[in-house]
Scaffold this motif. Structure first.
Motif, PDB file in Angstrom:
ATOM      1  N   GLY A 450       0.806  -1.220   0.000  1.00 24.63           N
ATOM      2  CA  GLY A 450       0.000   0.000   0.000  1.00 24.63           C
ATOM      3  C   GLY A 450       0.837   1.266   0.000  1.00 24.63           C
ATOM      4  N   ARG A 451       2.003   1.214   0.620  1.00 29.89           N
ATOM      5  CA  ARG A 451       2.865   2.394   0.650  1.00 29.89           C
ATOM      6  C   ARG A 451       3.267   2.803  -0.759  1.00 29.89           C
ATOM      7  NH1 ARG A 451       9.132   2.670   2.908  1.00 29.89           N
ATOM      8  NH2 ARG A 451       9.534   4.805   2.210  1.00 29.89           N
ATOM      9  N   LEU A 454       0.347   4.367  -2.735  1.00 28.21           N
ATOM     10  CA  LEU A 454       0.077   5.761  -2.382  1.00 28.21           C
ATOM     11  C   LEU A 454       1.140   6.687  -2.956  1.00 28.21           C
ATOM     12  CD1 LEU A 454      -1.052   5.362   1.356  1.00 28.21           C
ATOM     13  CD2 LEU A 454      -2.492   5.792  -0.642  1.00 28.21           C
ATOM     14  N   VAL A 468      -8.307   8.899  -1.966  1.00 26.94           N
ATOM     15  CA  VAL A 468      -8.014   7.477  -2.190  1.00 26.94           C
ATOM     16  C   VAL A 468      -8.872   6.642  -1.256  1.00 26.94           C
ATOM     17  CG1 VAL A 468      -6.228   5.705  -2.254  1.00 26.94           C
ATOM     18  CG2 VAL A 468      -5.636   8.072  -2.795  1.00 26.94           C
ATOM     19  N   THR A 470     -10.385   2.312  -0.429  1.00 28.20           N
ATOM     20  CA  THR A 470     -10.141   0.879  -0.596  1.00 28.20           C
ATOM     21  C   THR A 470     -11.330   0.120  -0.037  1.00 28.20           C
ATOM     22  OG1 THR A 470      -8.540  -0.901  -0.236  1.00 28.20           O
ATOM     23  CG2 THR A 470      -8.955   0.569   1.623  1.00 28.20           C
ATOM     24  N   LEU A 478      -4.452   1.700   4.022  1.00 27.39           N
ATOM     25  CA  LEU A 478      -4.236   3.100   3.664  1.00 27.39           C
ATOM     26  C   LEU A 478      -3.834   3.929   4.873  1.00 27.39           C
ATOM     27  CD1 LEU A 478      -7.205   3.803   1.203  1.00 27.39           C
ATOM     28  CD2 LEU A 478      -4.909   2.978   0.706  1.00 27.39           C
ATOM     29  N   HIS A 479      -4.550   3.747   5.960  1.00 22.59           N
ATOM     30  CA  HIS A 479      -4.261   4.565   7.141  1.00 22.59           C
ATOM     31  C   HIS A 479      -2.840   4.337   7.643  1.00 22.59           C
ATOM     32  CE1 HIS A 479      -5.005   6.847  10.775  1.00 22.59           C
ATOM     33  NE2 HIS A 479      -4.508   5.843  11.467  1.00 22.59           N
ATOM     34  N   ASN A 481      -0.131   3.030   5.969  1.00 21.32           N
ATOM     35  CA  ASN A 481       0.952   3.361   5.043  1.00 21.32           C
ATOM     36  C   ASN A 481       1.036   4.841   4.719  1.00 21.32           C
ATOM     37  OD1 ASN A 481       2.490   0.853   3.980  1.00 21.32           O
ATOM     38  ND2 ASN A 481       0.369   0.178   4.086  1.00 21.32           N
ATOM     39  N   HIS A 482      -0.043   5.595   4.896  1.00 22.30           N
ATOM     40  CA  HIS A 482       0.072   7.038   4.647  1.00 22.30           C
ATOM     41  C   HIS A 482       0.942   7.707   5.714  1.00 22.30           C
ATOM     42  CE1 HIS A 482      -2.599   8.448   7.860  1.00 22.30           C
ATOM     43  NE2 HIS A 482      -2.433   9.699   7.425  1.00 22.30           N
ATOM     44  N   LEU A 493      -3.079  13.981   0.859  1.00 23.58           N
ATOM     45  CA  LEU A 493      -3.850  12.749   0.737  1.00 23.58           C
ATOM     46  C   LEU A 493      -5.149  12.840   1.526  1.00 23.58           C
ATOM     47  CD1 LEU A 493      -3.442   9.951  -0.620  1.00 23.58           C
ATOM     48  CD2 LEU A 493      -2.620   9.149   1.591  1.00 23.58           C
ATOM     49  N   LEU A 495      -8.064  10.337   2.683  1.00 23.60           N
ATOM     50  CA  LEU A 495      -8.515   8.950   2.788  1.00 23.60           C
ATOM     51  C   LEU A 495     -10.025   8.946   2.993  1.00 23.60           C
ATOM     52  CD1 LEU A 495      -5.721   7.499   5.111  1.00 23.60           C
ATOM     53  CD2 LEU A 495      -5.771   7.632   2.617  1.00 23.60           C
ATOM     54  N   LEU A 505      -7.487   1.715  -4.301  1.00 22.87           N
ATOM     55  CA  LEU A 505      -6.273   0.913  -4.111  1.00 22.87           C
ATOM     56  C   LEU A 505      -6.648  -0.380  -3.415  1.00 22.87           C
ATOM     57  CD1 LEU A 505      -2.848   2.201  -2.805  1.00 22.87           C
ATOM     58  CD2 LEU A 505      -3.912   0.223  -1.745  1.00 22.87           C
TER      59      LEU A 505
END
Length: 540
Positions: A450-451, A454, A468, A470, A478-479, A481-482, A493, A495, A505
């Motif tokens: 995921g990193r 992004l 973005v 998912t 997402l949470h 890797n952001h 970004l 989310l 993603l």
């Protein structure tokens, strides 16, 4: 035991061993920023912080309440992960304060580096253990190389705070146990108690060490009456110190040590969530896994050459037992082999027999892998002895040489895959083609890719704010890797839900099939060995 090699004289031991571990340390410093943030890392960190707060309230309540983030940290009673030990997490929580790591990106990179060096210490402990078992630093170094050249474990050494750290601690405890059994003393009893308590405080499965210690101490006394008194005194010191270490290193146990520990131990077999896992092409509840789940995952994710030599090692062990059933345990080496065999098979049989809940492959059993490799080394030592024996027929010598070539080729291929698949060695499959593994088994269950997804989106969309989304169940990908993005990119970004996002993603967890055209065109993907582990779709 191997005979001295003319190619590796003893004078090379220090430079080769030292150079090997310096090389590993250098690799860690070079690579620790390359991995994404895995599924559990935020929860593990929070668990450590909650325990630090609890300890601070017990020891310096006024000072604790004056801390800026005090009110934001949940109480111990609200912690859902109290059944996970924190002896590794608490020092990491304190370390990030000591080094002044305030931004999440710096915090987690620091934690990855600390985790890698902890595992590196465990690799050194395995080197010492293997060298002691075979009486050869060469085989010890080969064993350490096999452990490092195991692609999945290489990757997870950077971010798996539980299973790889437990592997390191458990291996260290087995080493201290062998020293205690060889020369009982209060020093080794203390060292083994500290190692045992620390392992239990990482995973409750560490209680196996208590059984190994008491059982093999009894076996040692039966065959060496001279050590009876010092070993009994050592055990009398060992057991209470283990209890003290376990309770002291796990604040959740402080108020009610016995009841809370039993609750934590029982949670291992009664997992609180009814999660599903992809296994042989089917979504199966983790509470209803077939008995072969762990053995199959072990085989398909371990280099084939290692598995073949493991079978050879088991064969030679069984042959020794059949040849001299009454004398096998009369030797120190025989008893050590029994310990290694119990280390590998007992947890595996217990998991199967007790129907314990495991998931994400066989990661909960990683701690038995050093025992697997010790049996692999036994197979390699047997192959070497056969190849070097002029008294044996040419065919058998050729077979021994073939096994050694297979092992060397397997190590080279593993090194190649580690380099080629970086930083996604965590999706390594040994012999399954990528498209087959993609269809039958879980892929990037840690969500590390995921990193990169992004980063790609932000690099190819110049909008001030980029939304973005998912799958709802995979929002943590997402949470988490952001948090590894630079602050400026993180601020861009947004989310959100999949239906409102500009980009969708997925790492395909819980959704192994393809996505319909309504998700828009696929604009980016990551494949490892022809296996797709991530896709990015641009929403219509």
């Amino acid at each position: 035991m191997l005979r001295p090699s003319p190619f590796l004289p003893d004078s090379l031991r220090r430079p080769l061993v030292g150079g090997f571990f310096l090389l590993l340390a250098g690799l860690g410093l070079l690579l620790y920023r390359d991995y994404g943030l895995s599924w559990d890392e935020q929860l593990d960190r929070l668990n450590g912080i909650i325990s630090v707060k609890y300890v601070a309230l017990q020891m310096a309540p006024e000072l604790a309440r004056r801390q800026e983030s005090f009110a934001l940290i949940p109480e111990m009673s609200a912690n859902e992960d109290v059944d996970h030990g924190v002896i590794f997490q608490m020092p990491l929580a304190l370390l990030e304060k000591l080094v002044g790591a305030d931004d999440p990106r710096d915090v987690y990179f620091m934690r990855h580096l600390a985790t890698f060096f902890t595992v590196l210490v465990g690799v050194y402990g395995f080197y010492r253990l293997a060298a002691r078992r075979f009486g050869s630093w060469r085989l010890g170094l080969l064993g350490a190389a096999l452990l490092v050249l195991s692609p999945r474990l290489f990757a997870e050494a950077f971010y798996n705070y539980k299973d790889l750290v437990f592997l390191a601690f458990f291996t260290g405890a087995i080493y201290t146990l062998t020293r205690l059994l060889r020369r009982p003393s209060w020093r080794w009893a203390l060292a083994h108690a500290l190692a045992t308590g620390a392992a239990i405080d990482v995973r409750t499965m560490g209680v196996l060490l208590l059984g190994f210690t008491i059982g093999f101490a009894g076996l040692e006394i039966g065959h060496r009456p001279a050590v009876r008194k010092p070993l009994l005194w050592a055990l009398a010191l060992y057991l209470p110190i283990v209890a003290v270490v376990v309770v002291a290193g796990w604040p959740y146990l402080w108020e009610n040590p016995v009841e809370h520990f039993l609750a934590a131990f029982q949670s291992f077999s009664r997992y609180r969530a009814d999660m599903t896992t992809q296994y042989w092409g089917q979504a199966i509840s983790v509470r209803s896994l077939p008995w072969h789940y762990a053995p199959v995952w072990l085989v398909i994710t371990t280099p084939v050459a290692y598995s073949v030599l493991f079978l050879v090692g088991c064969g030679t062990l069984l042959g020794a037992l059949i040849k001299r059933p009454t004398r096998w345990l009369c030797t120190r080496t025989g008893r050590l082999d029994l310990l290694i065999t119990a280390w590998f098979f007992a947890p595996l049989v217990a998991i199967i027999g007790l129907h314990s809940v495991i998931y994400d492959g066989w990661r909960h059993l990683y701690f038995i892998y050093p025992a697997f490799l010790l049996l692999t080394l036994r197979g390699a030592a047997g192959a070497w002895a056969v190849w070097r024996s002029a008294a044996l027929p040419r065919f058998r010598r050729g077979l021994g040489a073939g096994l050694l070539v297979l092992l060397a080729g397997g190590m080279l291929h593993s090194a190649y895959r580690i380099a080629r698949d970086h930083p996604y060695q965590n999706v390594y499959f040994s012999f399954l083609p990528g498209p087959v593994a993609e269809r039958l088994f879980e892929r990037d269950y840690w969500g590390l890719s995921g990193r990169r997804g992004l980063e790609w989106i932000l690099a190819h969309d110049s909008s001030a704010h980029v939304s973005v989304g998912t799958d709802a169940r995979a929002a943590l990908v997402l949470h988490n890797n952001h948090l590894l993005l630079p602050p400026a990119q993180r601020a861009r970004l947004v989310l959100t839900s999949a239906s409102r996002a500009r980009y969708f993603l997925t790492t395909y967890r819980w959704h192994p099939g393809s996505y319909p055209a309504a998700y828009g065109p696929e604009v980016y993907s990551i494949r490892v060995n022809e296996m797709k582990i991530l896709s990015v779709f641009r929403r219509p």
